[in-house]
Design a protein around this motif. Structure first.
Motif, PDB file in Angstrom:
ATOM      1  N   LYS A  55      16.104  -1.306  17.625  1.00 20.21           N
ATOM      2  CA  LYS A  55      16.922  -0.857  18.693  1.00 20.21           C
ATOM      3  C   LYS A  55      16.451  -0.258  19.559  1.00 20.21           C
ATOM      4  O   LYS A  55      16.442  -0.264  20.740  1.00 20.21           O
ATOM      5  N   THR A  56      15.504   0.855  19.162  1.00 18.89           N
ATOM      6  CA  THR A  56      14.612   1.626  20.137  1.00 18.89           C
ATOM      7  C   THR A  56      13.414   1.121  20.856  1.00 18.89           C
ATOM      8  O   THR A  56      12.873   1.756  21.640  1.00 18.89           O
ATOM      9  N   SER A  57      13.113  -0.450  20.432  1.00 19.99           N
ATOM     10  CA  SER A  57      11.814  -0.933  21.032  1.00 19.99           C
ATOM     11  C   SER A  57      12.096  -1.934  21.970  1.00 19.99           C
ATOM     12  O   SER A  57      13.006  -2.864  21.658  1.00 19.99           O
ATOM     13  N   MET A  58      11.880  -1.790  23.264  1.00 19.38           N
ATOM     14  CA  MET A  58      12.195  -2.571  24.326  1.00 19.38           C
ATOM     15  C   MET A  58      11.188  -3.207  25.049  1.00 19.38           C
ATOM     16  O   MET A  58      11.105  -3.129  26.351  1.00 19.38           O
ATOM     17  N   GLU A  59      10.151  -3.172  24.271  1.00 16.28           N
ATOM     18  CA  GLU A  59       8.624  -3.890  24.940  1.00 16.28           C
ATOM     19  C   GLU A  59       8.833  -5.092  25.656  1.00 16.28           C
ATOM     20  O   GLU A  59       9.286  -6.081  24.889  1.00 16.28           O
ATOM     21  N   ILE A  60       8.304  -5.508  26.777  1.00 21.84           N
ATOM     22  CA  ILE A  60       8.389  -6.594  27.382  1.00 21.84           C
ATOM     23  C   ILE A  60       7.261  -7.343  26.761  1.00 21.84           C
ATOM     24  O   ILE A  60       6.152  -7.023  26.620  1.00 21.84           O
ATOM     25  N   ILE A  61       7.554  -8.685  26.536  1.00 18.44           N
ATOM     26  CA  ILE A  61       6.956  -9.451  25.883  1.00 18.44           C
ATOM     27  C   ILE A  61       6.469 -10.951  26.896  1.00 18.44           C
ATOM     28  O   ILE A  61       7.562 -11.227  27.546  1.00 18.44           O
ATOM     29  N   PRO A  62       5.177 -10.843  27.322  1.00 17.75           N
ATOM     30  CA  PRO A  62       4.839 -11.988  27.974  1.00 17.75           C
ATOM     31  C   PRO A  62       5.209 -13.558  27.314  1.00 17.75           C
ATOM     32  O   PRO A  62       4.734 -13.320  26.376  1.00 17.75           O
ATOM     33  N   ILE A  63       6.007 -14.230  28.103  1.00 17.20           N
ATOM     34  CA  ILE A  63       6.255 -15.368  27.681  1.00 17.20           C
ATOM     35  C   ILE A  63       6.126 -16.556  28.847  1.00 17.20           C
ATOM     36  O   ILE A  63       5.750 -16.471  30.003  1.00 17.20           O
ATOM     37  N   ILE A  64       6.105 -17.826  28.138  1.00 15.94           N
ATOM     38  CA  ILE A  64       6.108 -19.074  29.054  1.00 15.94           C
ATOM     39  C   ILE A  64       7.541 -19.646  28.588  1.00 15.94           C
ATOM     40  O   ILE A  64       7.463 -20.112  27.386  1.00 15.94           O
ATOM     41  N   LEU A  65       8.438 -19.698  29.700  1.00 19.07           N
ATOM     42  CA  LEU A  65       9.700 -20.219  29.081  1.00 19.07           C
ATOM     43  C   LEU A  65       9.834 -21.554  29.841  1.00 19.07           C
ATOM     44  O   LEU A  65       9.718 -21.864  30.910  1.00 19.07           O
ATOM     45  N   LEU A  66      10.140 -22.493  28.777  1.00 15.65           N
ATOM     46  CA  LEU A  66      10.382 -23.844  29.093  1.00 15.65           C
ATOM     47  C   LEU A  66      11.765 -24.360  28.698  1.00 15.65           C
ATOM     48  O   LEU A  66      12.235 -24.161  27.759  1.00 15.65           O
ATOM     49  N   ALA A  67      12.394 -25.159  29.577  1.00 17.37           N
ATOM     50  CA  ALA A  67      13.876 -25.576  29.087  1.00 17.37           C
ATOM     51  C   ALA A  67      13.862 -27.096  29.107  1.00 17.37           C
ATOM     52  O   ALA A  67      13.027 -27.829  29.746  1.00 17.37           O
ATOM     53  N   ALA A  68      14.757 -27.413  28.105  1.00 16.20           N
ATOM     54  CA  ALA A  68      15.021 -28.799  28.085  1.00 16.20           C
ATOM     55  C   ALA A  68      16.511 -29.283  27.836  1.00 16.20           C
ATOM     56  O   ALA A  68      17.013 -28.774  27.245  1.00 16.20           O
ATOM     57  N   GLU A  69      16.835 -30.246  28.618  1.00 14.29           N
ATOM     58  CA  GLU A  69      18.366 -30.192  28.625  1.00 14.29           C
ATOM     59  C   GLU A  69      18.413 -31.984  28.175  1.00 14.29           C
ATOM     60  O   GLU A  69      19.495 -32.474  28.091  1.00 14.29           O
ATOM     61  N   THR A  70      17.540 -32.728  27.983  1.00 15.03           N
ATOM     62  CA  THR A  70      17.446 -33.979  27.589  1.00 15.03           C
ATOM     63  C   THR A  70      16.234 -34.455  26.616  1.00 15.03           C
ATOM     64  O   THR A  70      15.406 -33.576  26.510  1.00 15.03           O
ATOM     65  N   SER A  71      16.384 -35.366  25.763  1.00 14.97           N
ATOM     66  CA  SER A  71      15.299 -35.703  24.831  1.00 14.97           C
ATOM     67  C   SER A  71      13.867 -35.891  25.518  1.00 14.97           C
ATOM     68  O   SER A  71      12.926 -35.363  24.888  1.00 14.97           O
ATOM     69  N   GLU A  72      13.990 -36.497  26.700  1.00 18.60           N
ATOM     70  CA  GLU A  72      12.579 -36.782  27.155  1.00 18.60           C
ATOM     71  C   GLU A  72      12.033 -35.246  27.695  1.00 18.60           C
ATOM     72  O   GLU A  72      10.804 -35.280  27.492  1.00 18.60           O
ATOM     73  N   LEU A  74      12.454 -32.464  26.259  1.00 16.24           N
ATOM     74  CA  LEU A  74      12.218 -31.941  25.185  1.00 16.24           C
ATOM     75  C   LEU A  74      10.877 -32.277  24.632  1.00 16.24           C
ATOM     76  O   LEU A  74      10.040 -31.288  24.201  1.00 16.24           O
ATOM     77  N   SER A  75      10.511 -33.428  24.765  1.00 11.79           N
ATOM     78  CA  SER A  75       9.364 -34.002  24.295  1.00 11.79           C
ATOM     79  C   SER A  75       8.266 -33.496  25.122  1.00 11.79           C
ATOM     80  O   SER A  75       7.182 -32.944  24.773  1.00 11.79           O
ATOM     81  N   ASP A  76       8.490 -33.439  26.354  1.00  8.00           N
ATOM     82  CA  ASP A  76       7.712 -32.786  27.321  1.00  8.00           C
ATOM     83  C   ASP A  76       7.064 -31.393  27.065  1.00  8.00           C
ATOM     84  O   ASP A  76       6.339 -30.814  27.168  1.00  8.00           O
ATOM     85  N   ALA A  77       8.419 -30.744  26.868  1.00  4.75           N
ATOM     86  CA  ALA A  77       8.058 -29.370  26.646  1.00  4.75           C
ATOM     87  C   ALA A  77       7.511 -28.893  25.447  1.00  4.75           C
ATOM     88  O   ALA A  77       6.601 -28.079  25.437  1.00  4.75           O
ATOM     89  N   GLU A  78       7.677 -29.694  24.409  1.00  7.96           N
ATOM     90  CA  GLU A  78       7.001 -29.736  23.081  1.00  7.96           C
ATOM     91  C   GLU A  78       5.351 -29.883  23.495  1.00  7.96           C
ATOM     92  O   GLU A  78       4.488 -29.088  22.725  1.00  7.96           O
ATOM     93  N   SER A  79       5.142 -30.873  24.159  1.00 13.50           N
ATOM     94  CA  SER A  79       3.859 -31.207  24.500  1.00 13.50           C
ATOM     95  C   SER A  79       2.930 -29.980  25.235  1.00 13.50           C
ATOM     96  O   SER A  79       1.969 -29.740  25.144  1.00 13.50           O
ATOM     97  N   LYS A  80       3.834 -29.519  26.186  1.00  8.88           N
ATOM     98  CA  LYS A  80       3.307 -28.392  27.189  1.00  8.88           C
ATOM     99  C   LYS A  80       2.977 -27.044  25.926  1.00  8.88           C
ATOM    100  O   LYS A  80       2.001 -26.569  26.030  1.00  8.88           O
TER     101      LYS A  80
END
Length: 122
Positions: A55-72, A74-80
């Motif tokens: 609860k007391t730790s709110m350090e920002i984590i650097p991320i790469i956010l990928l979104a997938a709304e279709t099967s294709e 998702l496959s592309d996001a998993e490869s990336k």
């Protein structure tokens, strides 16, 4: 047991490494008993994520956010994601966001792509 936002339990043995919530709608009670790290998106575009497990730790984590709304997608996001993980020069965590779609979750958790569903009317 990890539940999706429809209240359905995910398959046993699924590889869920953490649960990502929208900070605006997050209720700490949502994570009780999950036994997984809790993460919050703090910006509308999901660019900033914090670890809210403690609860007391709110350090920002650097991320790469990928979104997938279709099967294709998702496959592309998993490869990336695999490409980013192999390239250790970046210290960002790769996150793939999925909508509440049972077919996509099934593909993400099992690696099996559903091509069609046939109903047996026998």
């Amino acid at each position: 047991t990890v539940l999706d936002d429809m209240g359905v339990a995910l398959p046993n043995g699924s590889a869920v490494d953490g649960v990502l919530f929208n900070a605006d709608t997050f209720d700490r009670a949502d994570g009780i008993g999950a036994g997984l790290p809790l993460y919050l998106t703090t910006k509308e575009d999901g660019a900033d994520v914090v670890n809210a497990t403690i609860k007391t730790s709110m350090e920002i984590i650097p991320i790469i956010l990928l979104a997938a709304e279709t099967s294709e997608l998702l496959s592309d996001a998993e490869s990336k994601a695999r490409t980013y993980e192999i390239d250790n020069s970046n210290s960002k965590v790769v996150v793939i966001a999925l909508p509440p779609d049972a077919t996509l979750w099934s593909q993400a958790l099992t690696g099996v792509q559903v091509t069609s569903i046939k109903e047996d009317n026998a």
